[in-house]
Design an enzyme around this catalytic site. Sequence first.
Site, PDB file in Angstrom:
ATOM      1  CG  ASN A 176     -72.373  14.729  19.766  1.00 28.77           C
ATOM      2  OD1 ASN A 176     -71.818  13.644  19.880  1.00 28.77           O
ATOM      3  ND2 ASN A 176     -72.412  15.387  18.631  1.00 28.77           N
ATOM      4  CG  ASP A 178     -71.582  29.208  11.354  1.00 30.68           C
ATOM      5  OD1 ASP A 178     -71.582  28.161  10.683  1.00 30.68           O
ATOM      6  OD2 ASP A 178     -72.028  29.267  12.516  1.00 30.68           O
ATOM      7  CG  HIS A 199     -72.304  26.442  14.981  1.00 24.97           C
ATOM      8  ND1 HIS A 199     -71.640  27.018  13.926  1.00 24.97           N
ATOM      9  CD2 HIS A 199     -71.698  25.241  15.187  1.00 24.97           C
ATOM     10  CE1 HIS A 199     -70.669  26.207  13.519  1.00 24.97           C
ATOM     11  NE2 HIS A 199     -70.696  25.119  14.257  1.00 24.97           N
ATOM     12  CG  MET A 258     -65.279  22.231  13.374  1.00 28.96           C
ATOM     13  SD  MET A 258     -66.306  23.705  13.577  1.00 28.96           S
ATOM     14  CE  MET A 258     -65.266  24.689  14.660  1.00 28.96           C
TER      15      MET A 258
END
Length: 335
Positions: free
Chosen positions: A99, A155, A183, A234
Site C-alpha cells: 500500500n 472513526d 486511524h 468507509m
Amino acid sequence: MVKAVVAGASGGIGQPLSLLLKLCPLVDELALYDVVNTPGVATDLSHISSTAKVTGYLPKDDGGKAAMKDADIIVIPAGIPQKPAGKPGMTRDDLFKINAGIVKGLIEIAAEVAPKAFILVISNPVNSTVPIAAEVLKAKGVFDAKKLFGVTTLDVVRAETFVAEIGGQKTPSDLTVPVIGGHSGETIVPLFSKISPSVSIPDEKYDALVNRVQFGGDEVVKAKDGAGSATLSMAFAGYRFAEKLLKAVKGEKGLVEPSFVYLPGVPGGEAIAKATGLDFFSVPVELGPSGVEKVTNPLEGITDKEKTLVDACVSGLKGNIEKGVTFANSTPEQK
C-alpha cells in the site's frame, strides 16, 4: 467546474465512493483510475442521470496522468485490505509495503499533473501513508499542508453510531463526537467528554465503547468471515469528508471534521505538535476555500481517562509516522 478523481476506483471502497461522488451536485467531472476494470465502472456510472461526466482510465498510455490532470480533489482508496488476524497470508509489513508503494506512486503523479489539488488519503495504514504523501510532495516542491488530508472520518462515524445506540439518539449524525489521534487501534482516541449535545456514557460501558470505536474494523472483517473489510462504511465516510471540503471550497462556513494533518503546516497546529511531539495528528479541522482554515486543540480539558488514551496513541503514532517517512525517502521514484 470541479474535477474529482478516485484513484483505486474499481475496488471495494472505490466503487461505492465513485457512485456517491457521481451523485454529488458539486462535482462536474469525475475521473476514475485503477489497474483493472475502470472503463467498465466508468461506463456503468455514466448511465446515471446526474451532473458529473465520468471517464475511466487504466495504467496504459499514462492513464494515471490523464485521470489526475488538473484535478481539484483527488481521493485515494487504492490498495489492498487488511487480512483478519490469525489468518494465513500476508503480514502487516507485507501489506504496508504494497500500500505504501501504491500511494507513493499515485502521489508522484498527482504532484506532477495536479499540484494544487486537495488530496484525501484513505489507503491504509493512514498513519503512515499520509506522511509518505507529504514527503513526496515536499520532494517535488509542491507540498501544501492545508491541502493534504488523512481521512479518519470512519472513526467519527462509528463513534456517532455507537454513542447513539447507548444514548438513545434517533439520528447518530446529529451528534458531534470528536475522535482524534490516528486511524488504527490504540491510536484512535474518542473524546466522549466532548460529545455535543452531551451524552453521558455509563462507567461500566466506557471501556467497551472505546474498544469498539478503536477496533470497529475488526468487527466488520469478522462479520464478513475474513472475505473483506469495511468498504461501504468507509466509502460513506470518505464521501462525507469530500463533500464537506467541496462545500467549504464553495464558501460554506463552519464546516468541521477531524482529519489526520501535518501540524506544523496548518494554522493552530503548532500547539498540538508541541504537546504531542508529533508532526501528524488527527484533530478537528475547520475547512475553507484553501483547505485547512484552522485546527482546534482537542487536548485542552480532557479527562484523565482520555489522557491515558492519548499517551498510548502518541506512543504508537510516533513509530507509524517514522515508518512512512523512512519508506518515502528510501524507495526510488516509480516510473
